[in-house]
Scaffold this motif. Sequence first.
Motif, PDB file in Angstrom:
ATOM      1  N   HIS A 271       0.830  -1.204   0.000  1.00 13.26           N
ATOM      2  CA  HIS A 271       0.000   0.000   0.000  1.00 13.26           C
ATOM      3  C   HIS A 271       0.860   1.249   0.000  1.00 13.26           C
ATOM      4  CE1 HIS A 271      -3.582  -2.444   1.219  1.00 13.26           C
ATOM      5  NE2 HIS A 271      -2.584  -3.256   1.536  1.00 13.26           N
ATOM      6  N   GLY A 272       0.341   2.318  -0.590  1.00 13.33           N
ATOM      7  CA  GLY A 272       1.067   3.582  -0.633  1.00 13.33           C
ATOM      8  C   GLY A 272       0.448   4.609   0.299  1.00 13.33           C
ATOM      9  N   LEU A 273       1.312   5.373   0.951  1.00 14.46           N
ATOM     10  CA  LEU A 273       0.852   6.500   1.774  1.00 14.46           C
ATOM     11  C   LEU A 273       1.823   7.649   1.570  1.00 14.46           C
ATOM     12  CD1 LEU A 273       0.648   3.754   3.955  1.00 14.46           C
ATOM     13  CD2 LEU A 273      -0.818   5.488   5.002  1.00 14.46           C
ATOM     14  N   PHE A 274       1.288   8.854   1.527  1.00 11.02           N
ATOM     15  CA  PHE A 274       2.135  10.045   1.453  1.00 11.02           C
ATOM     16  C   PHE A 274       2.052  10.824   2.749  1.00 11.02           C
ATOM     17  CE2 PHE A 274       1.869   9.041  -2.993  1.00 11.02           C
ATOM     18  CZ  PHE A 274       3.064   9.488  -3.521  1.00 11.02           C
ATOM     19  N   PHE A 275       3.171  11.483   3.073  1.00 12.17           N
ATOM     20  CA  PHE A 275       3.226  12.369   4.240  1.00 12.17           C
ATOM     21  C   PHE A 275       3.648  13.757   3.778  1.00 12.17           C
ATOM     22  CE2 PHE A 275       3.581   8.171   5.905  1.00 12.17           C
ATOM     23  CZ  PHE A 275       2.858   8.211   7.087  1.00 12.17           C
ATOM     24  N   PRO A 276       3.241  14.796   4.514  1.00 10.89           N
ATOM     25  CA  PRO A 276       3.574  16.170   4.086  1.00 10.89           C
ATOM     26  C   PRO A 276       5.081  16.411   4.050  1.00 10.89           C
ATOM     27  CG  PRO A 276       1.923  16.193   5.833  1.00 10.89           C
ATOM     28  CD  PRO A 276       2.370  14.782   5.704  1.00 10.89           C
ATOM     29  N   ASP A 277       5.835  15.806   4.974  1.00 11.57           N
ATOM     30  CA  ASP A 277       7.282  16.027   4.985  1.00 11.57           C
ATOM     31  C   ASP A 277       7.975  14.898   5.754  1.00 11.57           C
ATOM     32  OD1 ASP A 277       7.009  16.520   7.728  1.00 11.57           O
ATOM     33  OD2 ASP A 277       6.814  18.677   7.407  1.00 11.57           O
ATOM     34  N   TRP A 278       9.308  14.993   5.774  1.00 11.46           N
ATOM     35  CA  TRP A 278      10.096  13.915   6.375  1.00 11.46           C
ATOM     36  C   TRP A 278       9.800  13.717   7.853  1.00 11.46           C
ATOM     37  CZ3 TRP A 278      12.725   9.843   4.890  1.00 11.46           C
ATOM     38  CH2 TRP A 278      13.466   9.179   5.864  1.00 11.46           C
ATOM     39  N   ASP A 279       9.739  14.829   8.595  1.00 15.41           N
ATOM     40  CA  ASP A 279       9.582  14.688  10.043  1.00 15.41           C
ATOM     41  C   ASP A 279       8.288  13.964  10.397  1.00 15.41           C
ATOM     42  OD1 ASP A 279      12.023  15.852  10.461  1.00 15.41           O
ATOM     43  OD2 ASP A 279      11.204  17.861  10.809  1.00 15.41           O
ATOM     44  N   ALA A 280       7.223  14.317   9.698  1.00 12.09           N
ATOM     45  CA  ALA A 280       5.943  13.640   9.949  1.00 12.09           C
ATOM     46  C   ALA A 280       6.041  12.166   9.589  1.00 12.09           C
ATOM     47  CB  ALA A 280       4.835  14.313   9.134  1.00 12.09           C
ATOM     48  N   ALA A 281       6.664  11.907   8.450  1.00 11.20           N
ATOM     49  CA  ALA A 281       6.765  10.523   7.979  1.00 11.20           C
ATOM     50  C   ALA A 281       7.620   9.684   8.928  1.00 11.20           C
ATOM     51  CB  ALA A 281       7.360  10.500   6.576  1.00 11.20           C
ATOM     52  N   ASN A 333       5.599  19.881  -2.010  1.00  8.71           N
ATOM     53  CA  ASN A 333       6.987  19.709  -2.481  1.00  8.71           C
ATOM     54  C   ASN A 333       7.845  18.804  -1.598  1.00  8.71           C
ATOM     55  OD1 ASN A 333       6.505  21.307  -4.650  1.00  8.71           O
ATOM     56  ND2 ASN A 333       7.316  23.184  -3.701  1.00  8.71           N
ATOM     57  N   GLU A 334       7.530  18.782  -0.319  1.00  9.64           N
ATOM     58  CA  GLU A 334       8.348  18.002   0.610  1.00  9.64           C
ATOM     59  C   GLU A 334       7.750  16.630   0.891  1.00  9.64           C
ATOM     60  OE1 GLU A 334      11.393  18.815   1.760  1.00  9.64           O
ATOM     61  OE2 GLU A 334      11.150  20.410   0.265  1.00  9.64           O
ATOM     62  N   LYS A 335       6.778  16.240   0.081  1.00  4.21           N
ATOM     63  CA  LYS A 335       6.059  14.994   0.389  1.00  4.21           C
ATOM     64  C   LYS A 335       6.962  13.758   0.308  1.00  4.21           C
ATOM     65  CE  LYS A 335       4.188  14.512  -4.322  1.00  4.21           C
ATOM     66  NZ  LYS A 335       4.775  15.778  -4.817  1.00  4.21           N
ATOM     67  N   CYS A 336       6.658  12.793   1.172  1.00  6.57           N
ATOM     68  CA  CYS A 336       7.446  11.561   1.261  1.00  6.57           C
ATOM     69  C   CYS A 336       6.516  10.364   1.097  1.00  6.57           C
ATOM     70  CB  CYS A 336       8.138  11.475   2.625  1.00  6.57           C
ATOM     71  SG  CYS A 336       9.363  12.768   2.870  1.00  6.57           S
ATOM     72  N   LEU A 337       6.979   9.413   0.294  1.00  5.64           N
ATOM     73  CA  LEU A 337       6.166   8.232   0.000  1.00  5.64           C
ATOM     74  C   LEU A 337       6.561   7.069   0.898  1.00  5.64           C
ATOM     75  CD1 LEU A 337       4.242   6.464  -1.695  1.00  5.64           C
ATOM     76  CD2 LEU A 337       6.068   6.231  -3.387  1.00  5.64           C
ATOM     77  N   LEU A 338       5.563   6.464   1.526  1.00 13.37           N
ATOM     78  CA  LEU A 338       5.768   5.251   2.317  1.00 13.37           C
ATOM     79  C   LEU A 338       5.088   4.081   1.620  1.00 13.37           C
ATOM     80  CD1 LEU A 338       6.480   3.705   4.989  1.00 13.37           C
ATOM     81  CD2 LEU A 338       4.233   4.418   5.843  1.00 13.37           C
ATOM     82  N   MET A 339       5.855   2.999   1.400  1.00 13.19           N
ATOM     83  CA  MET A 339       5.254   1.746   0.944  1.00 13.19           C
ATOM     84  C   MET A 339       5.106   0.855   2.168  1.00 13.19           C
ATOM     85  SD  MET A 339       4.823   1.663  -2.315  1.00 13.19           S
ATOM     86  CE  MET A 339       5.434   2.492  -3.787  1.00 13.19           C
ATOM     87  N   ILE A 368      -3.263   6.142  -0.203  1.00 16.01           N
ATOM     88  CA  ILE A 368      -3.679   6.228  -1.604  1.00 16.01           C
ATOM     89  C   ILE A 368      -3.950   4.860  -2.217  1.00 16.01           C
ATOM     90  CG2 ILE A 368      -2.513   8.432  -2.095  1.00 16.01           C
ATOM     91  CD1 ILE A 368      -0.453   6.344  -3.606  1.00 16.01           C
ATOM     92  N   GLY A 369      -4.103   3.841  -1.379  1.00 11.60           N
ATOM     93  CA  GLY A 369      -4.494   2.541  -1.924  1.00 11.60           C
ATOM     94  C   GLY A 369      -3.317   1.734  -2.435  1.00 11.60           C
ATOM     95  N   ARG A 370      -3.617   0.775  -3.303  1.00 11.13           N
ATOM     96  CA  ARG A 370      -2.637  -0.237  -3.669  1.00 11.13           C
ATOM     97  C   ARG A 370      -1.928   0.000  -4.985  1.00 11.13           C
ATOM     98  NH1 ARG A 370      -5.085  -6.101  -2.137  1.00 11.13           N
ATOM     99  NH2 ARG A 370      -3.389  -6.642  -3.552  1.00 11.13           N
ATOM    100  N   SER A 371      -2.308   1.018  -5.765  1.00 20.18           N
ATOM    101  CA  SER A 371      -1.767   1.061  -7.137  1.00 20.18           C
ATOM    102  C   SER A 371      -0.243   1.245  -7.153  1.00 20.18           C
ATOM    103  CB  SER A 371      -2.464   2.140  -7.957  1.00 20.18           C
ATOM    104  OG  SER A 371      -2.327   3.383  -7.301  1.00 20.18           O
ATOM    105  N   LEU A 372       0.275   2.209  -6.406  1.00 21.59           N
ATOM    106  CA  LEU A 372       1.734   2.380  -6.374  1.00 21.59           C
ATOM    107  C   LEU A 372       2.412   1.179  -5.718  1.00 21.59           C
ATOM    108  CD1 LEU A 372       2.484   6.135  -5.533  1.00 21.59           C
ATOM    109  CD2 LEU A 372       2.750   4.953  -7.710  1.00 21.59           C
ATOM    110  N   GLY A 373       1.750   0.619  -4.718  1.00 10.82           N
ATOM    111  CA  GLY A 373       2.309  -0.539  -4.029  1.00 10.82           C
ATOM    112  C   GLY A 373       2.397  -1.753  -4.942  1.00 10.82           C
ATOM    113  N   ASP A 374       1.337  -1.996  -5.677  1.00  9.41           N
ATOM    114  CA  ASP A 374       1.348  -3.126  -6.611  1.00  9.41           C
ATOM    115  C   ASP A 374       2.443  -2.954  -7.651  1.00  9.41           C
ATOM    116  OD1 ASP A 374      -0.717  -4.302  -5.281  1.00  9.41           O
ATOM    117  OD2 ASP A 374      -2.275  -3.679  -6.684  1.00  9.41           O
TER     118      ASP A 374
END
Lengths: 538, 538
Positions: A271-281, A333-339, A368-374
């Motif tokens: 699954h994919g998730l985005f965070f606003p920035d590194w510290d939050a993530a 701009n500072e968003k971070c992607l978590l799988m 954001i669901g499974r599409s990026l994760g898949d």
Amino acid sequence: MRRWNGWGETTTTMNLSDKATTMLLEKLGPGRPQQDVEQQALLAAIPPSRLPAHPLIRTDPVVRLSVALGESYPDWLRKRCGTTPTVPDGVSYPETSEQVQELLAMAQLADWIVIPFAGGTSVAGHLDCPVSPRPVLSLNLTRMNRLLHLDTVSQLATFGAGTAGPVLEAQLRAQGYTLGHFPQSFEYSTVGGWVVTRSSGQQSLRYGRIEQLFAGGRMETPIGTLNMPTLPASSAGPDLRELVLGSEGRFGVLTEAVMRVTPLAGHESFHGLFFPDWDAAEAAVRQLVQMKLPLSMLRLSNAIETETNLALAGHANLIAWLERYLGWRGCRNEKCLLMLGLTATPATARHALSEARRVTRQHGGVYIGRSLGDRWAQNRFKGPYLRNTLWEHGYSADTIETAVDWPRVKPLMLAMEQAARDAFAEDGERVHAFTHLSHLYAQGSSIYSTFVWPTAAGGYDANMARWKRYKAKVSEAIVAHGGTISHQHGVGRDHAPYLAAEKGPLGMATLAELCRHFDPKGIMNPGKLLQDGGPWNV
Amino acid sequence: MRRWNGWGETTTTMNLSDKATTMLLEKLGPGRPQQDVEQQALLAAIPPSRLPAHPLIRTDPVVRLSVALGESYPDWLRKRCGTTPTVPDGVSYPETSEQVQELLAMAQLADWIVIPFAGGTSVAGHLDCPVSPRPVLSLNLTRMNRLLHLDTVSQLATFGAGTAGPVLEAQLRAQGYTLGHFPQSFEYSTVGGWVVTRSSGQQSLRYGRIEQLFAGGRMETPIGTLNMPTLPASSAGPDLRELVLGSEGRFGVLTEAVMRVTPLAGHESFHGLFFPDWDAAEAAVRQLVQMKLPLSMLRLSNAIETETNLALAGHANLIAWLERYLGWRGCRNEKCLLMLGLTATPATARHALSEARRVTRQHGGVYIGRSLGDRWAQNRFKGPYLRNTLWEHGYSADTIETAVDWPRVKPLMLAMEQAARDAFAEDGERVHAFTHLSHLYAQGSSIYSTFVWPTAAGGYDANMARWKRYKAKVSEAIVAHGGTISHQHGVGRDHAPYLAAEKGPLGMATLAELCRHFDPKGIMNPGKLLQDGGPWNV
């Protein structure tokens, strides 16, 4: 067929999207494609073998070259720029532990150096061949490549040490099991290599590192056989398996490995998730891992890597739409992607996902669901193919990784990227550096940085000089921040100068003493792990 | 005050229920209460110290006796039957690593033997003092007993090695954390002792064994300090912590331990389930542990232990009612009791209990709620107090434990109990043997057997002879079934003869080499782990 001078199968190519090409041009300027050397040119420069004829030893140049090089950047340059490496004098392909014993006895008697080989995927110089008056014999273990025994009650599978990832998984999956060990080198790397370099796989959060999976086995050493029986746990003295793990061919040759396997899970998804920035993530993933939630993977990209991955993804329109949506949800701009990986029974997976979504929401996470994760799962072993493509576009790529306790994760990540930028800046060059955390622990995390830069004009020497400078700067940053010199690649030759920083003088003396104990004549893979071999031709 | 010649605080006594007394009489015949010796008699026989006067060393007999004995059955006999053990010539109470260094240097120079001491809870002869021309110095580490540092971000806590369980947990709990390591010896045993004997705690299913909790620290050795930095994971060569774990004072003295701690969980509870017989119960717990359910404890008693525990529980009417209910649900003479622990967030605990009940039902499991579980939790460290009471009733008690892969768990459990019965039968005596599995792994399980028999008339010699015979027989059964000679108690002197069976000749040579490396003059705790010390006075 496997490429002789690049990663992977010749039938597989990863293309760069237009957006990625543009991004590289913007960030790095134009690449400098080099003229690749023909294999024949390297082969022609290989000197005659110094080994006697023996039915177990092959000495043809093409075989000798095939075991001389791994996948480190120096190895890459040797293959692409046409500097013939020092190669072993011969290669044997033992099929049994007894043949390994016999070859070690012969090597000890005749004073040959022995370098074990299997997948050839080392990125730390484990296969470097010293310039030595002593002949060098490579032990290619890839014929010891079978499932020898499966005990489904104890969930233990015994493999020949040269069994590569795909064969190992195919043999287990046929019976409903998996080892669950998926390093990015999975296509070629072997179970024996995983053990002796202390490897880690992408789903280590569920399955554990190779240390947790290695239950026992057999190591042939110059002074005899070390049998390691399987025990679920023991308090009977120091655990000798832990000496084999990370021994990098210095104490002997692992010939059989008994591994802890798991029935295939009823559910697996990414699954994919985005965070606003590194510290939050970072705060979110630390909380997830410290609450011991039964996840199988957490893989957090920093903002530069997130931007890079989205550029590499292609599908420009879809990505633009995604970015608009994320922007509206506060991830810009500072968003971070978590799988996030789930591998469990369906009920446990449901529970874990619901808890993970609850926790990440508190940190501004957008699911954001499974599409990026898949997509990630589909391409999980494809990353190294990009290096081929980048090279053809005139760019070099390399990775450096470490692990450190949580308070130092962000400072060290920034320091590694900055050290590389500084090193290249001294040359008037730019480097594109980006990072993810791929193996998370309650105590801290691995840090995995990728570096892309325009290949230097000037061939092997110019590029090696540049790599050495940057590699040293980044390694020094790791040491300065108390990181380990490797979380998953091992020590080999490239990391050996930095090992003393974490082992200390007494620790280093202990490792040297163990080498002398198992290998009194010093025939086993000198110069790897400890800086005692050489001289070297680079 | 702690009893000098028995387990625990003088203010705590565990009484035997009428039913338990009757059961012992039926199974073993009448006990043979012995006349206990006075401490004064032992003290009077202690020879003068051979150590020079030194401000860091105490030589009064009462202090020397206090470090000479652990909690093994031979130790027990020495305390109760009045055979003065060989005792160290002096005891020092270092307060810093530097003092330990200084004492080791002095010992090396003067050729003294050094035996580290802390909780004094060894049940494997770790504290036995050799009969030697060299003076023996005991290092009592109990003044190094503080939380030195807590890093809540990485969840790491640094302790002086002599910090005992209750103090350690109190200091952590004050800040909302726990180590979660609860061996039965918790009241007195120390974090350093846990590490160097590879201990395991009752909730290891959640928290891991001490190997997983020990993140780094400091060991003072005769040839220098081994600093072990904390790293969440590393592939940089063999893990030197794994040499310290299980080193039993042979390589040096652990002075500081950095431990992985966990925030206190939101939920903790212990539940009881009964199964119709052993096979059903074993199949159920194997499935539970292999499905990686987030439980904190599984503790499965065999039918004899279940019967014994119900007899010990008192409350005869309630138990009779419970047994009628269980009989109606199919759990009769062969019934086995499982204690199941949940320690997690409330949501995860609910999920885990629901899954566990679903799975156990498939194996005929009958869930009986929390009453027996709560009672177990309340008395979790009280078991050893029963040994005092049994002794006063004229019975001796001892435990032997191992671990083995699943297919051999039941055969080995039966073999251990039978070996003990055979050993006592040779003497015309009976033994009451019962067993539980307390530490379960996907691969196998620990096996923990308790043995109770009528104390022999004839004092120390008669009882030692009997113990030696039975201990040897049960240990041989363990070795014959491929079990480890200890899952959680360590090797010490008592298990040293059996270590080679699992380490093999090369493994034993490696351990001996490591001893020579760290301790070239052979001053550190000789005779423990390896059979190289002595002679001994027993």
